[in-house]
Design a protein around this motif. Structure first.
Motif, PDB file in Angstrom:
ATOM      1  N   PHE A  57       0.844  -1.297  -0.187  1.00  0.00           N
ATOM      2  CA  PHE A  57       0.062   0.089  -0.213  1.00  0.00           C
ATOM      3  C   PHE A  57       0.622   1.076  -0.038  1.00  0.00           C
ATOM      4  O   PHE A  57       0.615   2.170  -0.822  1.00  0.00           O
ATOM      5  CB  PHE A  57      -0.915   0.096   1.209  1.00  0.00           C
ATOM      6  CG  PHE A  57      -1.691   1.105   1.377  1.00  0.00           C
ATOM      7  CD1 PHE A  57      -2.709   1.475   0.760  1.00  0.00           C
ATOM      8  CD2 PHE A  57      -1.407   2.218   2.264  1.00  0.00           C
ATOM      9  CE1 PHE A  57      -3.735   2.771   0.665  1.00  0.00           C
ATOM     10  CE2 PHE A  57      -2.148   3.467   2.475  1.00  0.00           C
ATOM     11  CZ  PHE A  57      -3.101   3.592   1.628  1.00  0.00           C
ATOM     12  N   LEU A  58       1.703   1.211   0.753  1.00  0.00           N
ATOM     13  CA  LEU A  58       2.754   2.607   0.910  1.00  0.00           C
ATOM     14  C   LEU A  58       3.389   2.728  -0.387  1.00  0.00           C
ATOM     15  O   LEU A  58       3.718   3.811  -0.915  1.00  0.00           O
ATOM     16  CB  LEU A  58       3.742   2.295   2.313  1.00  0.00           C
ATOM     17  CG  LEU A  58       3.132   2.102   3.398  1.00  0.00           C
ATOM     18  CD1 LEU A  58       4.249   1.906   4.516  1.00  0.00           C
ATOM     19  CD2 LEU A  58       2.377   3.648   4.038  1.00  0.00           C
ATOM     20  N   ASP A  59       3.978   1.746  -1.005  1.00  0.00           N
ATOM     21  CA  ASP A  59       4.601   1.825  -2.210  1.00  0.00           C
ATOM     22  C   ASP A  59       3.735   2.349  -3.442  1.00  0.00           C
ATOM     23  O   ASP A  59       4.168   3.173  -3.977  1.00  0.00           O
ATOM     24  CB  ASP A  59       5.339   0.353  -2.736  1.00  0.00           C
ATOM     25  CG  ASP A  59       6.767  -0.188  -1.884  1.00  0.00           C
ATOM     26  OD1 ASP A  59       6.923   0.659  -0.902  1.00  0.00           O
ATOM     27  OD2 ASP A  59       6.710  -1.316  -1.748  1.00  0.00           O
ATOM     28  N   ALA A  60       2.773   1.737  -3.470  1.00  0.00           N
ATOM     29  CA  ALA A  60       1.676   2.071  -4.427  1.00  0.00           C
ATOM     30  C   ALA A  60       1.317   3.747  -4.297  1.00  0.00           C
ATOM     31  O   ALA A  60       1.111   4.527  -5.216  1.00  0.00           O
ATOM     32  CB  ALA A  60       0.196   1.394  -4.277  1.00  0.00           C
ATOM     33  N   ARG A  61       0.994   4.297  -2.957  1.00  0.00           N
ATOM     34  CA  ARG A  61       0.906   5.428  -2.664  1.00  0.00           C
ATOM     35  C   ARG A  61       2.146   6.441  -2.919  1.00  0.00           C
ATOM     36  O   ARG A  61       1.633   7.371  -3.680  1.00  0.00           O
ATOM     37  CB  ARG A  61       0.468   5.531  -1.301  1.00  0.00           C
ATOM     38  CG  ARG A  61       0.037   7.035  -0.909  1.00  0.00           C
ATOM     39  CD  ARG A  61      -0.197   7.298   0.673  1.00  0.00           C
ATOM     40  NE  ARG A  61      -1.745   7.157   0.894  1.00  0.00           N
ATOM     41  CZ  ARG A  61      -2.245   7.074   2.009  1.00  0.00           C
ATOM     42  NH1 ARG A  61      -1.586   7.440   3.076  1.00  0.00           N
ATOM     43  NH2 ARG A  61      -3.459   7.133   1.991  1.00  0.00           N
ATOM     44  N   ALA A  62       3.039   6.035  -2.968  1.00  0.00           N
ATOM     45  CA  ALA A  62       4.535   6.752  -3.123  1.00  0.00           C
ATOM     46  C   ALA A  62       4.496   6.701  -4.612  1.00  0.00           C
ATOM     47  O   ALA A  62       4.967   7.737  -5.251  1.00  0.00           O
ATOM     48  CB  ALA A  62       5.631   6.147  -2.461  1.00  0.00           C
ATOM     49  N   ASN A  63       4.009   5.846  -5.324  1.00  0.00           N
ATOM     50  CA  ASN A  63       4.240   5.644  -6.852  1.00  0.00           C
ATOM     51  C   ASN A  63       3.227   6.494  -7.293  1.00  0.00           C
ATOM     52  O   ASN A  63       3.397   7.423  -8.344  1.00  0.00           O
ATOM     53  CB  ASN A  63       4.159   4.300  -7.253  1.00  0.00           C
ATOM     54  CG  ASN A  63       5.115   3.428  -7.229  1.00  0.00           C
ATOM     55  OD1 ASN A  63       6.491   3.793  -7.053  1.00  0.00           O
ATOM     56  ND2 ASN A  63       5.129   2.006  -7.101  1.00  0.00           N
ATOM     57  N   GLN A  64       2.069   6.564  -6.847  1.00  0.00           N
ATOM     58  CA  GLN A  64       0.836   7.615  -7.395  1.00  0.00           C
ATOM     59  C   GLN A  64       1.322   9.160  -7.269  1.00  0.00           C
ATOM     60  O   GLN A  64       1.156   9.905  -7.720  1.00  0.00           O
ATOM     61  CB  GLN A  64      -0.490   7.363  -6.685  1.00  0.00           C
ATOM     62  CG  GLN A  64      -1.437   8.032  -7.057  1.00  0.00           C
ATOM     63  CD  GLN A  64      -1.812   7.553  -8.377  1.00  0.00           C
ATOM     64  OE1 GLN A  64      -1.801   6.455  -8.851  1.00  0.00           O
ATOM     65  NE2 GLN A  64      -2.452   8.382  -9.251  1.00  0.00           N
ATOM     66  N   LYS A  65       2.020   9.207  -6.062  1.00  0.00           N
ATOM     67  CA  LYS A  65       2.478  10.686  -5.573  1.00  0.00           C
ATOM     68  C   LYS A  65       3.550  11.040  -6.653  1.00  0.00           C
ATOM     69  O   LYS A  65       3.531  12.351  -7.142  1.00  0.00           O
ATOM     70  CB  LYS A  65       2.909  10.921  -4.302  1.00  0.00           C
ATOM     71  CG  LYS A  65       1.869  10.636  -3.187  1.00  0.00           C
ATOM     72  CD  LYS A  65       2.411  11.037  -1.946  1.00  0.00           C
ATOM     73  CE  LYS A  65       1.315  10.872  -1.008  1.00  0.00           C
ATOM     74  NZ  LYS A  65       1.873  11.004   0.576  1.00  0.00           N
ATOM     75  N   THR A  66       4.355  10.364  -7.037  1.00  0.00           N
ATOM     76  CA  THR A  66       5.476  10.394  -8.003  1.00  0.00           C
ATOM     77  C   THR A  66       4.710  11.067  -9.332  1.00  0.00           C
ATOM     78  O   THR A  66       5.174  11.568 -10.229  1.00  0.00           O
ATOM     79  CB  THR A  66       6.497   9.379  -7.963  1.00  0.00           C
ATOM     80  OG1 THR A  66       6.991   9.002  -7.029  1.00  0.00           O
ATOM     81  CG2 THR A  66       7.382   9.781  -9.130  1.00  0.00           C
ATOM     82  N   ARG A  67       3.945  10.019  -9.651  1.00  0.00           N
ATOM     83  CA  ARG A  67       3.203  10.121 -11.096  1.00  0.00           C
ATOM     84  C   ARG A  67       2.551  11.489 -11.151  1.00  0.00           C
ATOM     85  O   ARG A  67       2.388  12.112 -12.229  1.00  0.00           O
ATOM     86  CB  ARG A  67       2.215   8.944 -11.319  1.00  0.00           C
ATOM     87  CG  ARG A  67       2.909   7.907 -12.060  1.00  0.00           C
ATOM     88  CD  ARG A  67       1.840   6.801 -12.506  1.00  0.00           C
ATOM     89  NE  ARG A  67       2.166   5.787 -11.416  1.00  0.00           N
ATOM     90  CZ  ARG A  67       1.493   4.690 -10.937  1.00  0.00           C
ATOM     91  NH1 ARG A  67       0.176   5.080 -11.399  1.00  0.00           N
ATOM     92  NH2 ARG A  67       1.803   3.851  -9.935  1.00  0.00           N
ATOM     93  N   ASN A  68       1.759  11.764  -9.918  1.00  0.00           N
ATOM     94  CA  ASN A  68       0.789  12.993  -9.886  1.00  0.00           C
ATOM     95  C   ASN A  68       1.824  14.342  -9.528  1.00  0.00           C
ATOM     96  O   ASN A  68       1.223  15.166 -10.153  1.00  0.00           O
ATOM     97  CB  ASN A  68      -0.221  12.892  -8.979  1.00  0.00           C
ATOM     98  CG  ASN A  68      -1.234  11.874  -9.182  1.00  0.00           C
ATOM     99  OD1 ASN A  68      -1.228  11.592 -10.340  1.00  0.00           O
ATOM    100  ND2 ASN A  68      -1.902  11.453  -8.198  1.00  0.00           N
TER     101      ASN A  68
END
Length: 160
Positions: free
Chosen positions: A148-159
């Motif tokens: 979950f934390l990794d997916a959230r960090a990846n989402q923030k990077t993409r956005n």
């Protein structure tokens, strides 16, 4: 008189609210927590279930102790993506967390998290047996939360 540590301390990085993860089973609930910066998942303990009321009292203590504002509950879907009987129980647990504590609760696909937990323990030489069940539950909660934390960090990077 000397100065207190608070007055002389360097400003610290802003604290990210802690997130708890739950690997919900019929007999045990594995629990993990995010680190203070929100980057990694750490195992806490395995709650041995007794009654729904006692389980929620124990969860309330953990939420208070770690000042958690969000929770991630593993959602054990079938490999096909269909809901399993255990997924319905996990979803009910998530709903109870929302109702009882007003938390933001995320259901997180946990397919294969227990299998991964067994592989991690096998790789570290931990012998199979009954004594590793609580460890498996904690490790599964860690894997759910880290995903979950990794997916959230990846989402923030993409956005951005």
């Amino acid at each position: 008189m000397g100065e207190s540590n608070e007055e002389t301390a360097e400003p610290s990085a802003p604290r990210i609210p802690r997130i708890l993860a739950f690997d919900v089973g019929d007999r045990r609930i594995g629990i993990a927590v995010s680190d203070p910066l929100g980057y990694t998942a750490q195992p806490l303990f395995t709650l041995h279930r007794t009654t729904p009321r006692a389980d929620m009292k124990a969860v309330a203590r953990v939420l208070r102790k770690h000042a958690a504002t969000e929770a991630v509950v593993g959602n054990p879907l079938h490999m096909s993506g269909d809901q399993s009987p255990q997924a319905a129980k996990a979803q009910a647990f998530a709903q109870q967390l929302r109702a009882d504590f007003g938390l933001t609760v995320h259901l997180w696909d946990e397919r294969l998290s227990t299998t991964q937990a067994h592989r991690h323990l096998d790789a570290t030489g931990h012998a199979p047996g009954r004594d590793r069940r609580p460890i498996i539950d904690q490790l599964a909660a860690v894997l759910i939360l880290q995903s979950f934390l990794d997916a959230r960090a990846n989402q923030k990077t993409r956005n951005g």
